[in-house]
Write a protein that holds these residues in place. Structure first.
Motif: not given
Length: 180
Positions: A128-137, A139-150, A174-180
């Motif tokens: 919910a607090g993350g941001f990023g972008h998906s690509g063709s086919g 692929s995807t990338a994003f940042a999760d600032p709440a967990h300092r995770f990318s 596996a990292l114990g980071i909530a998904s929402g």
């Protein structure tokens, strides 16, 4: 692209992505912006002229490179003493400007100044607090600032989305980071 770099770029393969694009109605808004001659499919991605062209909505990168870029953004725009974006610019880029159905792809989303904010899909990739972008086919990338995770998934077998959601869910668990 130099011969040295060209030898390091993986060959793209179609895994059903081209068929998904072909199933879109001929009058779909997507085709007003992306004519049939330059559909983002494996065949185009393998062309030398395409790989040498710098397009504003295209990138050739490794998953590590994309994840590192998003790591800086997840950490407020700076990583290891290198500032990519000021706090004000990052806030503007990651604040929702418009929400609704994306007329290009027909999916519901919130767009900021360059990034998709959160994820309203049935199988969310970005939190919910993350941001990023998906690509063709797929692929995807994003940042999760709440967990300092990318996260970044860069594929050369262009498929419909789905693997990205499964992988991010498994990694976050596996990292114990909530998904929402």
């Amino acid at each position: 692209m130099s011969l040295h770099l060209a030898s390091r770029v993986a060959t793209c393969y179609d895994g059903g992505w081209a068929a998904r694009l072909e199933r879109m109605p001929p009058g779909a808004p997507f085709f007003r912006c992306v004519p049939h001659g330059v559909l983002p499919v494996a065949e185009l991605g393998n062309r030398d002229d395409f790989r040498r062209t710098a397009l504003p909505a295209n990138g050739i990168m490794t998953a590590r490179g994309a994840a590192r870029l998003y790591a800086a953004l997840a950490c407020g725009g700076e990583l290891e003493g290198v500032r990519l974006l000021s706090a004000a610019t990052l806030k503007e880029a990651t604040t929702g400007w418009v929400s609704g159905v994306d007329r290009m792809m027909g999916t519901t989303c919130t767009m900021g100044g360059g990034f998709v904010i959160g994820d309203s899909g049935a199988k969310p990739v970005r939190p919910a607090g993350g941001f990023g972008h998906s690509g063709s086919g797929g692929s995807t990338a994003f940042a999760d600032p709440a967990h300092r995770f990318s996260f970044a998934l860069v594929k050369n077998r262009m498929t419909v989305p789905g693997l990205d959601a499964r992988l991010t869910s498994e990694i976050r668990t596996a990292l114990g980071i909530a998904s929402g």
